[in-house]
Design an enzyme around this catalytic site. Structure first.
Site, PDB file in Angstrom:
ATOM      1  N   ASN A   1       0.849  -1.194   0.000  1.00 13.87           N
ATOM      2  CA  ASN A   1       0.000   0.000   0.000  1.00 13.87           C
ATOM      3  C   ASN A   1       0.884   1.242   0.000  1.00 13.87           C
ATOM      4  OD1 ASN A   1       0.610  -0.809   2.715  1.00 13.87           O
ATOM      5  ND2 ASN A   1      -1.050   0.449   3.530  1.00 13.87           N
TER       6      ASN A   1
ATOM      7  N   GLU B   1       0.420   5.180   0.564  1.00 17.52           N
ATOM      8  CA  GLU B   1      -0.507   6.231   1.020  1.00 17.52           C
ATOM      9  C   GLU B   1      -0.076   7.598   0.500  1.00 17.52           C
ATOM     10  OE1 GLU B   1      -0.986   5.698   5.269  1.00 17.52           O
ATOM     11  OE2 GLU B   1      -2.205   3.904   4.913  1.00 17.52           O
TER      12      GLU B   1
ATOM     13  N   CYS C   1      -3.968   0.664  -2.729  1.00 13.57           N
ATOM     14  CA  CYS C   1      -3.889  -0.548  -1.904  1.00 13.57           C
ATOM     15  C   CYS C   1      -2.805  -1.490  -2.440  1.00 13.57           C
ATOM     16  CB  CYS C   1      -5.209  -1.303  -1.934  1.00 13.57           C
ATOM     17  SG  CYS C   1      -6.546  -0.520  -1.043  1.00 13.57           S
TER      18      CYS C   1
ATOM     19  N   GLU D   1      -2.975  -4.658  -2.994  1.00 15.03           N
ATOM     20  CA  GLU D   1      -3.465  -5.611  -3.998  1.00 15.03           C
ATOM     21  C   GLU D   1      -3.442  -4.991  -5.386  1.00 15.03           C
ATOM     22  OE1 GLU D   1      -4.778  -4.769  -1.128  1.00 15.03           O
ATOM     23  OE2 GLU D   1      -6.066  -6.331  -0.281  1.00 15.03           O
TER      24      GLU D   1
ATOM     25  N   CYS E   1     -10.175  -4.998   0.201  1.00 14.33           N
ATOM     26  CA  CYS E   1     -11.317  -4.077   0.233  1.00 14.33           C
ATOM     27  C   CYS E   1     -12.191  -4.313  -0.998  1.00 14.33           C
ATOM     28  CB  CYS E   1     -10.836  -2.624   0.290  1.00 14.33           C
ATOM     29  SG  CYS E   1     -10.260  -1.963  -1.286  1.00 14.33           S
TER      30      CYS E   1
ATOM     31  N   CYS F   1     -10.709  -3.359  -4.401  1.00 15.25           N
ATOM     32  CA  CYS F   1      -9.687  -4.312  -4.870  1.00 15.25           C
ATOM     33  C   CYS F   1     -10.320  -5.603  -5.374  1.00 15.25           C
ATOM     34  CB  CYS F   1      -8.682  -4.599  -3.769  1.00 15.25           C
ATOM     35  SG  CYS F   1      -7.525  -3.235  -3.536  1.00 15.25           S
TER      36      CYS F   1
HETATM   37  N1  THU Z   1      -5.282  -1.375   2.492  1.00 13.73           N
HETATM   38  C1  THU Z   1      -4.721  -2.196   1.571  1.00 13.73           C
HETATM   39  O1  THU Z   1      -3.631  -1.928   1.036  1.00 13.73           O
HETATM   40  N2  THU Z   1      -5.393  -3.331   1.242  1.00 13.73           N
HETATM   41  C2  THU Z   1      -6.520  -3.762   1.861  1.00 13.73           C
HETATM   42  O2  THU Z   1      -7.042  -4.788   1.518  1.00 13.73           O
HETATM   43  C3  THU Z   1      -7.097  -2.976   2.943  1.00 13.73           C
HETATM   44  C4  THU Z   1      -6.569  -1.589   3.081  1.00 13.73           C
HETATM   45  C5  THU Z   1      -4.518  -0.197   2.901  1.00 13.73           C
HETATM   46  C6  THU Z   1      -5.046   1.123   2.429  1.00 13.73           C
HETATM   47  C7  THU Z   1      -4.510   2.052   3.471  1.00 13.73           C
HETATM   48  O3  THU Z   1      -3.194   2.416   3.123  1.00 13.73           O
HETATM   49  C8  THU Z   1      -4.444   1.218   4.745  1.00 13.73           C
HETATM   50  O4  THU Z   1      -4.499  -0.129   4.305  1.00 13.73           O
HETATM   51  C9  THU Z   1      -5.570   1.492   5.734  1.00 13.73           C
HETATM   52  O5  THU Z   1      -6.804   1.431   5.107  1.00 13.73           O
END
Ligand code: THU
Length: 142
Positions: free
Chosen positions: A46, A48, A57, A59, A90, A93
Site C-alpha cells: 500500500n 498512502e 492498496c 493488492e 477491500c 480491490c
Molecule cells: N489497504 C490495503 O492496502 N489493502 C486492503 O485490503 C485494505 C486496506 C490499505 C489502504 C490504506 O493504506 C491502509 O491499508 C488502511 O486502510
C-alpha cells in the site's frame, strides 16, 4: 472455502516479506500483496498519500505490476496486513482483481498464525466483468 496448501503458504511469504516496504505514514497499517501469474510472482504494497483518497492498496499495486509485466490472467493473490485476523481485500480491490480472473485463489494472513483461503468469487459474487460490456449492441434507443 478451500484448504490451505504449501503453494498458498509460499505465496503468502512473499506478501509478508514485502509488507515491510509499505508506505503507510498516515494509517500505520502496512499491507503486502503477491500475485501469482503464469509461474511468476509480482509484489505490491500500500502506498498512502497526503491526499488520503489518492492512496493505492497493496493488492492493486501488485496487480498493476503483474499487468505491466504482461500478465493479465492471475492464478492467485496473497495479502498480508497488520491486523490480528487475516486481512481481507477491500471492495474496490475485489472488483479490480475480478478483471484478471474472477475465480482466482485469495490467500489472506495477518499478524497472527491464522491463514484464510477463498476464491475471489466467494468474496465478490456476481462481479461486473467484461462480458456485460460485450452484451451492449450499441443501440441506445432501447
Ligand atoms: N489497504 C490495503 O492496502 N489493502 C486492503 O485490503 C485494505 C486496506 C490499505 C489502504 C490504506 O493504506 C491502509 O491499508 C488502511 O486502510
Amino acid at each position: 472455502m478451500a484448504e490451505v496448501t504449501q503453494a498458498d503458504l509460499a505465496l503468502l511469504a512473499f506478501a509478508r516479506e514485502v509488507r515491510n516496504r509499505a508506505y503507510a505514514p498516515y494509517s500505520g497499517f502496512r499491507v503486502g500483496a503477491a500475485v501469482f501469474a503464469g509461474g511468476d510472482i509480482y509484489q505490491g504494497v500500500n502506498v498512502e498519500n497526503a491526499a488520503y483518497g489518492s492512496t493505492v492498496c497493496a493488492e492493486r499495486a501488485a496487480a498493476t505490476a503483474a499487468v505491466t509485466a504482461g500478465k493479465t490472467e492471475f492464478d492467485a493473490i496473497a495479502v498480508v496486513g497488520d491486523s490480528a485476523d487475516p486481512t481481507v481485500p477491500c471492495g474496490a480491490c475485489r472488483q479490480f482483481l475480478a478483471e484478471f480472473n474472477p475465480h482466482m485463489r485469495v490467500i489472506m494472513g495477518g499478524k497472527g498464525e491464522e491463514v484464510m483461503v477463498r476464491t475471489l468469487d466467494e468474496l465478490l459474487p456476481e462481479a461486473f466483468v467484461r462480458a456485460y460490456l460485450d452484451q451492449d449492441d450499441g443501440d441506445d434507443s432501447e
